[in-house]
Every structure is written in structure tokens, then in C-alpha cells.
Design a protein around this motif. Structure first.
Motif, PDB file in Angstrom:
ATOM      1  N   ASN A 143       0.817  -1.206   0.000  1.00  0.00           N
ATOM      2  CA  ASN A 143       0.000   0.000   0.000  1.00  0.00           C
ATOM      3  C   ASN A 143       0.852   1.258   0.000  1.00  0.00           C
ATOM      4  OD1 ASN A 143      -2.855  -0.890   0.154  1.00  0.00           O
ATOM      5  ND2 ASN A 143      -2.123  -1.971   1.962  1.00  0.00           N
ATOM      6  N   LEU A 144       2.055   1.163   0.564  1.00  0.00           N
ATOM      7  CA  LEU A 144       2.948   2.302   0.660  1.00  0.00           C
ATOM      8  C   LEU A 144       4.303   1.935   0.080  1.00  0.00           C
ATOM      9  CD1 LEU A 144       2.195   3.342   4.361  1.00  0.00           C
ATOM     10  CD2 LEU A 144       1.194   4.327   2.300  1.00  0.00           C
ATOM     11  N   SER A 145       4.934   2.892  -0.579  1.00  0.00           N
ATOM     12  CA  SER A 145       6.282   2.678  -1.101  1.00  0.00           C
ATOM     13  C   SER A 145       6.993   4.024  -1.161  1.00  0.00           C
ATOM     14  CB  SER A 145       6.238   2.028  -2.489  1.00  0.00           C
ATOM     15  OG  SER A 145       5.632   2.896  -3.424  1.00  0.00           O
ATOM     16  N   LEU A 146       8.296   3.962  -1.454  1.00  0.00           N
ATOM     17  CA  LEU A 146       9.103   5.164  -1.575  1.00  0.00           C
ATOM     18  C   LEU A 146       9.721   5.230  -2.961  1.00  0.00           C
ATOM     19  CD1 LEU A 146      11.143   5.568   1.753  1.00  0.00           C
ATOM     20  CD2 LEU A 146       9.703   7.289   0.679  1.00  0.00           C
ATOM     21  N   SER A 147       9.899   6.436  -3.476  1.00  0.00           N
ATOM     22  CA  SER A 147      10.550   6.586  -4.777  1.00  0.00           C
ATOM     23  C   SER A 147      12.064   6.485  -4.658  1.00  0.00           C
ATOM     24  CB  SER A 147      10.172   7.933  -5.401  1.00  0.00           C
ATOM     25  OG  SER A 147      10.636   9.012  -4.600  1.00  0.00           O
ATOM     26  N   ASN A 148      12.597   6.592  -3.436  1.00  0.00           N
ATOM     27  CA  ASN A 148      14.036   6.501  -3.209  1.00  0.00           C
ATOM     28  C   ASN A 148      14.256   6.157  -1.741  1.00  0.00           C
ATOM     29  OD1 ASN A 148      16.917   6.957  -3.848  1.00  0.00           O
ATOM     30  ND2 ASN A 148      16.693   8.658  -2.418  1.00  0.00           N
ATOM     31  N   TYR A 149      15.388   5.507  -1.450  1.00  0.00           N
ATOM     32  CA  TYR A 149      15.611   5.026  -0.086  1.00  0.00           C
ATOM     33  C   TYR A 149      16.947   5.487   0.492  1.00  0.00           C
ATOM     34  CZ  TYR A 149      11.618   1.952  -0.888  1.00  0.00           C
ATOM     35  OH  TYR A 149      10.355   1.467  -1.150  1.00  0.00           O
ATOM     36  N   THR A 150      17.561   6.498  -0.092  1.00  0.00           N
ATOM     37  CA  THR A 150      18.865   6.933   0.392  1.00  0.00           C
ATOM     38  C   THR A 150      18.888   8.430   0.687  1.00  0.00           C
ATOM     39  OG1 THR A 150      19.701   7.323  -1.862  1.00  0.00           O
ATOM     40  CG2 THR A 150      20.057   5.128  -0.923  1.00  0.00           C
ATOM     41  N   PHE A 151      19.856   8.797   1.517  1.00  0.00           N
ATOM     42  CA  PHE A 151      20.084  10.204   1.854  1.00  0.00           C
ATOM     43  C   PHE A 151      21.581  10.430   1.966  1.00  0.00           C
ATOM     44  CE2 PHE A 151      20.182   8.036   5.915  1.00  0.00           C
ATOM     45  CZ  PHE A 151      21.234   8.651   6.591  1.00  0.00           C
ATOM     46  N   SER A 152      21.972  11.685   2.027  1.00  0.00           N
ATOM     47  CA  SER A 152      23.350  12.069   2.314  1.00  0.00           C
ATOM     48  C   SER A 152      23.309  13.421   3.007  1.00  0.00           C
ATOM     49  CB  SER A 152      24.184  12.138   1.028  1.00  0.00           C
ATOM     50  OG  SER A 152      23.814  13.270   0.261  1.00  0.00           O
ATOM     51  N   PRO A 153      24.423  13.847   3.590  1.00  0.00           N
ATOM     52  CA  PRO A 153      24.424  15.170   4.237  1.00  0.00           C
ATOM     53  C   PRO A 153      24.076  16.305   3.290  1.00  0.00           C
ATOM     54  CG  PRO A 153      26.305  13.886   4.980  1.00  0.00           C
ATOM     55  CD  PRO A 153      25.671  13.099   3.865  1.00  0.00           C
ATOM     56  N   THR A 154      24.327  16.117   1.991  1.00  0.00           N
ATOM     57  CA  THR A 154      24.019  17.163   1.009  1.00  0.00           C
ATOM     58  C   THR A 154      22.736  16.879   0.233  1.00  0.00           C
ATOM     59  OG1 THR A 154      25.416  16.081  -0.646  1.00  0.00           O
ATOM     60  CG2 THR A 154      26.449  17.751   0.743  1.00  0.00           C
TER      61      THR A 154
ATOM     62  N   ASP B 143       3.910   0.705   6.811  1.00  0.00           N
ATOM     63  CA  ASP B 143       5.063  -0.036   6.326  1.00  0.00           C
ATOM     64  C   ASP B 143       6.311   0.568   6.964  1.00  0.00           C
ATOM     65  OD1 ASP B 143       6.602  -1.884   4.998  1.00  0.00           O
ATOM     66  OD2 ASP B 143       5.780  -1.427   3.019  1.00  0.00           O
ATOM     67  N   THR B 144       7.345  -0.244   7.078  1.00  0.00           N
ATOM     68  CA  THR B 144       8.620   0.210   7.617  1.00  0.00           C
ATOM     69  C   THR B 144       9.634   0.276   6.489  1.00  0.00           C
ATOM     70  OG1 THR B 144       8.155  -0.821   9.759  1.00  0.00           O
ATOM     71  CG2 THR B 144      10.442  -0.239   9.294  1.00  0.00           C
ATOM     72  N   PHE B 145      10.290   1.418   6.346  1.00  0.00           N
ATOM     73  CA  PHE B 145      11.283   1.622   5.303  1.00  0.00           C
ATOM     74  C   PHE B 145      12.667   1.783   5.928  1.00  0.00           C
ATOM     75  CE2 PHE B 145       7.401   3.766   3.538  1.00  0.00           C
ATOM     76  CZ  PHE B 145       7.074   2.744   2.651  1.00  0.00           C
ATOM     77  N   ARG B 146      13.656   1.185   5.281  1.00  0.00           N
ATOM     78  CA  ARG B 146      15.044   1.383   5.706  1.00  0.00           C
ATOM     79  C   ARG B 146      15.648   2.482   4.844  1.00  0.00           C
ATOM     80  NH1 ARG B 146      18.123  -3.583   7.867  1.00  0.00           N
ATOM     81  NH2 ARG B 146      16.568  -3.036   9.435  1.00  0.00           N
ATOM     82  N   ILE B 147      15.960   3.612   5.473  1.00  0.00           N
ATOM     83  CA  ILE B 147      16.500   4.779   4.794  1.00  0.00           C
ATOM     84  C   ILE B 147      18.012   4.769   5.005  1.00  0.00           C
ATOM     85  CG2 ILE B 147      16.250   7.251   4.457  1.00  0.00           C
ATOM     86  CD1 ILE B 147      13.631   5.651   4.205  1.00  0.00           C
TER      87      ILE B 147
END
Length: 344
Positions: free
Chosen positions: A27-38, A101-105
């Protein structure tokens, strides 16, 4: 060895398809699963069906914000922390109640070089290809990715192996209890997909390049395998690590149907960059002989924002040829050699 009869195989396949159909669509999803300081804007929380009143939950909820357009953003302090990832619960409501849902970022420390170790990095150390040890060696070397191959057993357990059979056992016609007894040349058990992903997710430097093998038993089973693979990646929260590749174009399109934001590349080599772009694939991943004959496809693909990968390149001269033409990735049994060439 257990070779199951056709009626029992058909029953198991039907059960697999039933399971997959019931669980494939989140039912839920993410378009991206990463981040950075910038890069603190992560991506869009997508909803299938009618889901409203999205909220962030769990221990890490106060480290993120969700704007009116459902853009997920990590707060700068959290983005600069040394943690490799955060687990975040997103919850909404629909007509039947709550949906979550649980997402790993994941902190994006993924390597940006061109080196994909084919079946892991096994040749230089003499370990078994497609083993946990070969994955660990690819990570140790600093490869951008470690490629591996996935089949489904007769009772729908996913195993990592290149060929359709191992030590005389046809994987698709053998139950998992028998396959679990198989020992690789380095002493490891034949790895399951879950074991391979779990090991790969202990780090955030090397991506996991997952090939969905074409079934020897027909299209229906290839589709069941595809659903099972995508379900497993999502269940383990491995989306940030995994790119998909396949020789069957219908499998590529099926992955995109199940997860529209997945990175999917096509292997067979009979489609133009125009066709791949039209079907929203991530890139082409063709044998080096095809791209040497169709050199213009390299630039054409990149102009269309497709990635260019080439397999399986082991000779120094050919590696250099593709480096000079700025291939995005090169899949090789000689990752040590390729790392040396790109360091010059």
C-alpha cells in the motif's frame, strides 16, 4: 536428490502464485531510499489505493519530516550522523483501517566506480562464485556492485546459483531441504537469497546486482519467481541496495509493475535504447560483442538517461575500450584488474 512429479510441481507453483498475488502490491512505497548530508530530500511516499493522513511513526519519526506533497525529508542533524541507516514507519488510513510499512532509509556511501564483480569476486581468491565469501570479497575490494543469480526451488525457496542445476540437482525441480544440503567448493552451503541479501545489507558501500534467472519451466514460473524475488527484497527492506537485471524482457517489465521505482536493466541485447527508455527501464546491460557492433547505442542510451553496463569483460584491451567510451558499469570476472585500470 528429490525430483518432484509434474502434478506436485504444478500445485506448488499455484500456491506460489497465490501467495505472490496476495502480497505483491504494498500500500505504501518510496521513490528513493537513500540520503546524504548534502541530499536531505529522500523521495516521495507513494500510495496505492485510497490512503490518507500519512504520519511518521516509530523511534526515528522525529528525525524526518513529510511535507504536503508526501516528500520525505531527513533533518540535517540526522543526515550528518554516522549511522548507516534508519528504520522509519509510515502509517496512513484507508476504508478498512490503518496501513503501515517500515522503510530502511540508507546513508548513501555507495561506491561510484564502474566495477561490478561477476558472481562476486571469486577468481582472485579461489573461492566459490555466487557465494557469501565472493560477495564479501567484492565489498572488501571496493566494487560498485556484486552480481548474483537467483532461482526458485520446487517449494518456492529462492537460492543463489548461476546455472539451473547444481551438483546434478535441477534447482527448480528439487525441494529446498535437499538444496540446503549442497556444499560449495569453499565449504559454504548453497546460499538462499535471504542469506545473501542479509549479508550484503551489513554495509552500505557495494550494491547488490540481482539477476532473476529465466525459468526452464516456462513463462508462468518466471513470473512467479519475479514476484517472489521482489516480495523478498521488500520484506527484508533491501530496496536501497538492490538493482535488478534479467534476460527475459517480460520479467523486467514485471519488476517495474511491482515496484515502479526499482532500477531494472535488460540483459539480452535485442532492444534499442529507445525501447528501453519507453518502458522506463534503468538501463541496458549487454554482452560486450553487441555493444562493440552497435557502438552508437552507448551514447544513445546515455542521452536518454539510461545507464550502460557491459558483460562479461575480462580482457584488458576490451576493458580499456569500454572505459574510453565511458560505459557506466563493466561486469567482470577480473575486478582487481579493472580497479587497477580505473585508478590510472
Amino acid at each position: 536428490m528429490v525430483n518432484l512429479r509434474v502434478p506436485l510441481l504444478n500445485l506448488l507453483l499455484a500456491l506460489s502464485l497465490s501467495y505472490s498475488s496476495a502480497t505483491a502490491q504494498a500500500n505504501l512505497s518510496l521513490s528513493n531510499y537513500t540520503f546524504s548530508p548534502t541530499k536531505t530530500t529522500i523521495g516521495t511516499v507513494r500510495v496505492s489505493g485510497t490512503v490518507s493522513q500519512l504520519k511518521l511513526k516509530g523511534n526515528n519519526a522525529d528525525l524526518f519530516t513529510l511535507d504536503k506533497a508526501n516528500q520525505l525529508i531527513i533533518k540535517p542533524k540526522a543526515a550528518k550522523a554516522s549511522l548507516p541507516w534508519y528504520d522509519l514507519i509510515v502509517e496512513g488510513t484507508n476504508a478498512t483501517g490503518s496501513v503501515r510499512d517500515t522503510f530502511r532509509i540508507v546513508n548513501d556511501d555507495f561506491i561510484r566506480n564502474q566495477v561490478i564483480a561477476h558472481r562476486g569476486a571469486w577468481k582472485g581468491t579461489g573461492t566459490s562464485e555466487n557465494s557469501i565469501a565472493s560477495l564479501q570479497q567484492a565489498i572488501k575490494l571496493g566494487c560498485m556492485g556484486s552480481e548474483f543469480d537467483v532461482h526458485m526451488s520446487a517449494d518456492s525457496v529462492l537460492f543463489v546459483n548461476h546455472d539451473a542445476a547444481i551438483q546434478g540437482l535441477p534447482i527448480e525441480k528439487t525441494v529446498s531441504a535437499e538444496l540446503a544440503k549442497v556444499k560449495l567448493s569453499n565449504g559454504e552451503s548453497l546460499p538462499t537469497l535471504e542469506a545473501y541479501l542479509t549479508e550484503g545489507m551489513k554495509q552500505n558501500r557495494t550494491r547488490l546486482i540481482l539477476e532473476i534467472k529465466t525459468s526452464t519451466m516456462g513463462k508462468e514460473r518466471s513470473m512467479a519467481l519475479t514476484e517472489r524475488v521482489v516480495n523478498t527484497v521488500h520484506r527484508l527492506k533491501a530496496q536501497a541496495w538492490v538493482d535488478y537485471i534479467a534476460f527475459d524482457y517480460d520479467v523486467c517489465k514485471k519488476v517495474k509493475a511491482l515496484d515502479p521505482d526499482a532500477k531494472v536493466a535488460y540483459l539480452y541485447g535485442d532492444k534499442s535504447p529507445e525501447q528501453l527508455a519507453a518502458d522506463h527501464l534503468y538501463g541496458l546491460d549487454y554482452h560486450f560483442s553487441i555493444l562493440r557492433k552497435n557502438e552508437a547505442w552507448i551514447n544513445d542510451a546515455q542521452q536518454r538517461k539510461l545507464t550502460v553496463n557491459v558483460w562479461t569483460v575480462n580482457e584488458k584491451e576490451t576493458l580499456q575500450w569500454f572505459l574510453e567510451r565511458h560505459a557506466d558499469f563493466i561486469t567482470t570476472n577480473e575486478p582487481e584488474l579493472l580497479l587497477t585500470l580505473i585508478a590510472k
